[in-house]
Design a protein around this motif. Structure first.
Motif, PDB file in Angstrom:
ATOM      1  N   PRO B 263       2.481  -4.826   8.320  1.00 51.04           N
ATOM      2  CA  PRO B 263       3.101  -3.509   8.231  1.00 51.04           C
ATOM      3  C   PRO B 263       2.991  -3.055   6.732  1.00 51.04           C
ATOM      4  O   PRO B 263       3.376  -3.992   5.628  1.00 51.04           O
ATOM      5  CB  PRO B 263       4.617  -3.631   8.574  1.00 51.04           C
ATOM      6  N   GLY B 264       2.409  -1.996   6.346  1.00 52.09           N
ATOM      7  CA  GLY B 264       2.244  -1.320   5.005  1.00 52.09           C
ATOM      8  C   GLY B 264       3.285  -0.677   4.355  1.00 52.09           C
ATOM      9  O   GLY B 264       4.439  -0.556   5.118  1.00 52.09           O
ATOM     10  N   PRO B 265       3.225  -0.140   3.328  1.00 55.68           N
ATOM     11  CA  PRO B 265       4.201   0.501   2.633  1.00 55.68           C
ATOM     12  C   PRO B 265       4.609   1.826   3.367  1.00 55.68           C
ATOM     13  O   PRO B 265       5.774   2.364   3.387  1.00 55.68           O
ATOM     14  CB  PRO B 265       3.938   0.908   1.273  1.00 55.68           C
ATOM     15  N   GLY B 266       4.019   2.265   4.315  1.00 55.34           N
ATOM     16  CA  GLY B 266       4.492   3.377   5.246  1.00 55.34           C
ATOM     17  C   GLY B 266       5.062   3.048   6.490  1.00 55.34           C
ATOM     18  O   GLY B 266       5.394   3.937   7.363  1.00 55.34           O
ATOM     19  N   LEU B 268       7.728   0.961   6.700  1.00 49.89           N
ATOM     20  CA  LEU B 268       8.924   0.101   6.254  1.00 49.89           C
ATOM     21  C   LEU B 268      10.001   0.804   7.108  1.00 49.89           C
ATOM     22  O   LEU B 268      10.298   1.874   7.411  1.00 49.89           O
ATOM     23  CB  LEU B 268       9.158   0.237   4.781  1.00 49.89           C
TER      24      LEU B 268
END
Lengths: 158, 341
Positions: B263-266, B268
């Motif tokens: 999972p990336g920063p988008g 969360l």
């Protein structure tokens, strides 16, 4: 292997070094120039640890041929602190505990600084977009986003 | 085709340290002639803050300012023996070893000061700011630097201490299977909300509420940092990461970050953290370790939330869109147990 002299600007200072034929910018900066802030993560443009700026635009140094930066302005995390004073982003990363192992941090800082230079008041979504090419394994990203937003809103120091 | 929301809960106990032939950590503490202290450890700070916490523990025990302590780690050739930084054991095992080493060094420091002040070492206290004085008489005082210099250059005394903390091997009782491999546990409870798409099979974690019991939080900001990052790893293990998506078949295993998804920063979810502090009896100043158990409750909570959302019980991690879609097809579509909101 053929070597070719490359003249460029690194963090505002004129530099010259020999690039091996086919050498990428990451190896060139680390081995040829001695700037160790760009990190080797994956070597194929998927992790962002080697992010630098070339003429103001963020680039993945592992995917740029060193020979192509002749005459270019290169920016790395090593250029953020000037005369012993940290960039507000670096201060914010400390204040927000935005690093653990630290391997992604130079690339994160370069991406974030490039964002803020182009867009001093980014939204959270714009911050997320700007660092979406930088993998972090430790922090869960939230402290990094918070650190960048704190500078964007002009309150670097809590 | 619809989005389904669900809520899941999980609670865990997580042991500190391990039981492989005993679990020792050693620490060595010595003063330099300037009155500053070096703590030698072989354990490694991987970014979790082990150097910061052992520095705090050493300064607190020695009775000197934090700035006067340097922690030197990670050279197992020259440092004292340590099992290592794993098993959530760092704060507890190394912290306890540092306390013992620092107590021994502190005693010598007080004896050196006592000789200079011509008093009994038992009557001396430290103010935590670099001074040693007679209890109740702050004017009868000497700096730690002066005491260290006297020890080094006049008294010929080594201000140093050795510490080991050992949890001995717990053997299994051959008749009953009983053993006591663990002296202390950390605890966590986690409530997550998910949104599942019955057309794509994608599951997104939309909210996390957690309570972690970590003993005393010796460094609250570092504890929060561990919990926040660790819960993200838990979310990643729950719904994203695997090296063998068709285990035991090795096919389609990811070989780079294009295929090994995280999972990336988008991606969360808001995470609301409560830290419960109940000082551990055998912990250094009550500390235990948030290390691994910060990730662990997320996985069962997500699986339970998927069950709540679409009535599908997934028993192999991670919860990939493929597993969700195959499961939904097998059971004839989404069967929400309880619609959320």
């Amino acid at each position: 292997m053929a070597r070719r002299p490359v003249n460029f600007t690194l963090n505002g200072s004129p530099r010259a070094a020999f690039a091996e034929e086919g050498q990428n910018l990451l190896e060139f900066l680390r081995r040829g120039v001695g700037d160790l802030t760009p990190k080797y993560g994956c070597g194929q443009g998927t992790c962002g640890a080697c992010t630098v700026t070339v003429n103001g635009r963020t680039q993945l140094a592992c995917l740029v041929l060193a020979e192509t930066v002749e005459g270019a302005e290169i920016g790395t995390a090593a250029g953020l602190a000037t005369s012993g004073t940290l960039d507000p982003l670096q201060e914010a990363f400390m204040d927000h505990f935005a690093a653990q192992c630290g391997y992604c941090t130079p690339g994160m800082l370069v991406s974030a600084r490039a964002l803020l230079d182009a867009n001093p008041r980014p939204t959270r979504e714009e911050v997320v977009e700007a660092i979406s090419g930088n993998l972090c394994r430790c922090t869960g990203y939230e402290p990094i986003i918070a650190a960048i937003l704190s500078v964007a809103e002009g309150r670097a120091r809590a | 085709m619809a989005l389904h929301r669900g809520r899941g809960f999980a609670a865990i106990n997580y042991p500190i340290g391990m039981n492989l032939g005993g679990d020792p950590s050693q620490a060595l503490v010595h003063s330099n002639p300037d009155g500053k202290f070096t703590v030698a450890l072989s354990a490694i700070d991987l970014g979790q803050g082990m150097k910061s916490v052992t520095r705090q523990v050493a300064a607190e025990t020695l009775g000197v300012p934090l700035e006067d302590v340097y922690v030197d780690t990670a050279d197992s050739d020259t440092g004292p023996h340590d099992m290592g930084s794993f098993a959530s054991r760092g704060t507890h095992r190394m912290g306890n070893a540092v306390i013992r080493a620092a107590e021994e060094a502190r005693q010598v420091m007080l004896e050196a000061a006592a000789e200079e002040l011509e008093v009994d070492a038992a009557d001396l206290v430290t103010d935590g700011q670099g001074n040693i004085h007679v209890r109740g008489a702050p004017s009868r005082s000497i700096t730690t630097m002066a005491a260290a210099q006297a020890a080094q250059f006049r008294q010929g005394r080594t201000i140093a201490g050795r510490g080991i903390f050992l949890i001995p091997l717990s053997e299994v009782d051959p008749d009953t299977g009983e053993m006591s491999p663990v002296t202390t546990f950390a605890h966590a409870a986690m409530l997550v909300e998910v949104e599942g798409d019955d057309e794509t099979g994608e599951v997104a974690v939309t909210d996390m509420q957690s309570a972690y019991e970590v003993g005393r939080a010796l460094n609250p900001r570092l504890v929060e940092q561990q919990l926040r990052g660790g819960a993200w790893m838990g979310m990643s293990h729950a719904a994203w990461e695997t090296t063998e998506p068709y285990y035991p078949d090795r096919a389609h295993g990811p070989v780079d970050f294009n295929a090994y998804t995280l999972p990336g920063p988008g991606d969360l979810a808001p995470h609301h953290i409560s830290v419960l502090e109940r000082p551990a009896e055998d912990g250094p100043y009550g500390g235990k370790g948030p290390g691994e158990m910060c990730a662990n409750p997320v996985l069962p909570a997500v699986v339970n939330a998927v069950y709540d959302a679409v009535g599908l019980r997934i028993d192999e991690l991670p919860v990939t869109p493929e597993k969700v879609l195959r499961g939904l097809r097998a059971q004839g579509g989404a069967k929400p147990r309880r619609a959320l909101g």
